[in-house]
Scaffold this motif. Structure first.
Motif, mmCIF file in Angstrom:
data_model
loop_
_atom_site.group_PDB
_atom_site.id
_atom_site.type_symbol
_atom_site.label_atom_id
_atom_site.label_comp_id
_atom_site.label_asym_id
_atom_site.label_seq_id
_atom_site.Cartn_x
_atom_site.Cartn_y
_atom_site.Cartn_z
ATOM 1 N N ASP A 84 3.102 42.973 -8.233
ATOM 2 C CA ASP A 84 2.870 41.540 -8.037
ATOM 3 C C ASP A 84 4.060 40.868 -7.361
ATOM 4 O O ASP A 84 3.992 39.681 -7.027
ATOM 5 C CB ASP A 84 2.614 40.849 -9.383
ATOM 6 C CG ASP A 84 1.335 41.320 -10.050
ATOM 7 O OD1 ASP A 84 1.347 41.518 -11.276
ATOM 8 O OD2 ASP A 84 0.316 41.481 -9.339
ATOM 9 N N THR A 85 5.135 41.601 -7.168
ATOM 10 C CA THR A 85 6.320 41.048 -6.522
ATOM 11 C C THR A 85 6.005 40.631 -5.097
ATOM 12 O O THR A 85 5.497 41.424 -4.292
ATOM 13 C CB THR A 85 7.452 42.087 -6.519
ATOM 14 O OG1 THR A 85 7.837 42.351 -7.868
ATOM 15 C CG2 THR A 85 8.649 41.586 -5.725
ATOM 16 N N ALA A 86 6.288 39.372 -4.786
ATOM 17 C CA ALA A 86 5.985 38.822 -3.458
ATOM 18 C C ALA A 86 6.452 37.375 -3.416
ATOM 19 O O ALA A 86 6.824 36.799 -4.441
ATOM 20 C CB ALA A 86 4.478 38.886 -3.174
ATOM 21 N N VAL A 87 6.409 36.816 -2.224
ATOM 22 C CA VAL A 87 6.546 35.370 -2.076
ATOM 23 C C VAL A 87 5.140 34.784 -2.202
ATOM 24 O O VAL A 87 4.211 35.234 -1.512
ATOM 25 C CB VAL A 87 7.166 34.993 -0.728
ATOM 26 C CG1 VAL A 87 7.235 33.472 -0.582
ATOM 27 C CG2 VAL A 87 8.555 35.600 -0.595
ATOM 28 N N TYR A 88 4.988 33.817 -3.068
ATOM 29 C CA TYR A 88 3.691 33.187 -3.325
ATOM 30 C C TYR A 88 3.635 31.829 -2.638
ATOM 31 O O TYR A 88 4.574 31.026 -2.741
ATOM 32 C CB TYR A 88 3.464 33.040 -4.822
ATOM 33 C CG TYR A 88 3.075 34.341 -5.496
ATOM 34 C CD1 TYR A 88 4.009 35.369 -5.630
ATOM 35 C CD2 TYR A 88 1.787 34.558 -5.969
ATOM 36 C CE1 TYR A 88 3.659 36.581 -6.225
ATOM 37 C CE2 TYR A 88 1.427 35.755 -6.570
ATOM 38 C CZ TYR A 88 2.360 36.758 -6.689
ATOM 39 O OH TYR A 88 2.018 37.961 -7.277
ATOM 40 N N TYR A 89 2.493 31.576 -1.973
ATOM 41 C CA TYR A 89 2.271 30.343 -1.244
ATOM 42 C C TYR A 89 1.007 29.662 -1.753
ATOM 43 O O TYR A 89 0.037 30.334 -2.113
ATOM 44 C CB TYR A 89 2.078 30.616 0.250
ATOM 45 C CG TYR A 89 3.228 31.301 0.923
ATOM 46 C CD1 TYR A 89 3.325 32.691 0.943
ATOM 47 C CD2 TYR A 89 4.215 30.566 1.572
ATOM 48 C CE1 TYR A 89 4.378 33.321 1.580
ATOM 49 C CE2 TYR A 89 5.271 31.194 2.219
ATOM 50 C CZ TYR A 89 5.345 32.574 2.212
ATOM 51 O OH TYR A 89 6.390 33.195 2.846
ATOM 52 N N CYS A 90 1.004 28.335 -1.749
ATOM 53 C CA CYS A 90 -0.252 27.636 -1.993
ATOM 54 C C CYS A 90 -0.716 26.991 -0.693
ATOM 55 O O CYS A 90 0.096 26.712 0.200
ATOM 56 C CB CYS A 90 -0.117 26.609 -3.107
ATOM 57 S SG CYS A 90 1.064 25.280 -2.843
ATOM 58 N N ALA A 91 -2.014 26.770 -0.612
ATOM 59 C CA ALA A 91 -2.612 26.235 0.600
ATOM 60 C C ALA A 91 -3.837 25.402 0.232
ATOM 61 O O ALA A 91 -4.432 25.603 -0.841
ATOM 62 C CB ALA A 91 -3.007 27.370 1.536
#
Length: 128
Positions: A89-96
């Motif tokens: 699940d490691t990542a950069v998370y973005y909302c849109a």
């Protein structure tokens, strides 16, 4: 019009985090809101989405049963509760967001092109 993602951090496997996506300059409840993530060297992928009417929620198979998306209209914010976190699940998370969810349905919710507004990312690292 601005989306602000926050809540990322370092957590051990099996732990939990809650990401927030706060909107300013517009009313987020009028928008379908999605969460995406991008790990190094990989394409951005859809994680979850909540429709503008809150009648529909969508999840990637990899997070079903572990992640929950929700909305707090009073705070103009959408949340992503992430439980039982795994190293993958490691990542950069973005909302849109997409106005009225015009471009968002059961098949398109996970597509980057379905969204018009994007927040900056918040880093999630799952590691022992």
């Amino acid at each position: 019009v601005q989306l602000q993602a926050s809540g990322g951090g370092l957590v051990q496997p099996g732990g939990s985090l809650r990401l927030s996506c706060a909107a300013s300059g517009f009313t987020l409840r009028a928008y379908a809101t999605g969460w995406f993530r991008q790990a190094p060297g990989k394409e951005r992928e859809g994680v979850s989405c909540i429709s503008s009417s809150d009648s529909n929620t969508y999840y990637a198979d990899s997070v079903k049963g572990r992640f929950t998306i929700s909305r707090d209209n009073a705070k103009n914010t959408v949340y992503l509760q992430m439980n039982s976190l795994k190293p993958e699940d490691t990542a950069v998370y973005y909302c849109a967001a997409n106005y009225l969810g015009i471009k968002v349905d059961g098949s398109s919710w996970s597509e980057v092109f379905s969204y018009d507004y994007w927040g900056q990312g918040t880093q999630v690292t799952v590691s022992s």
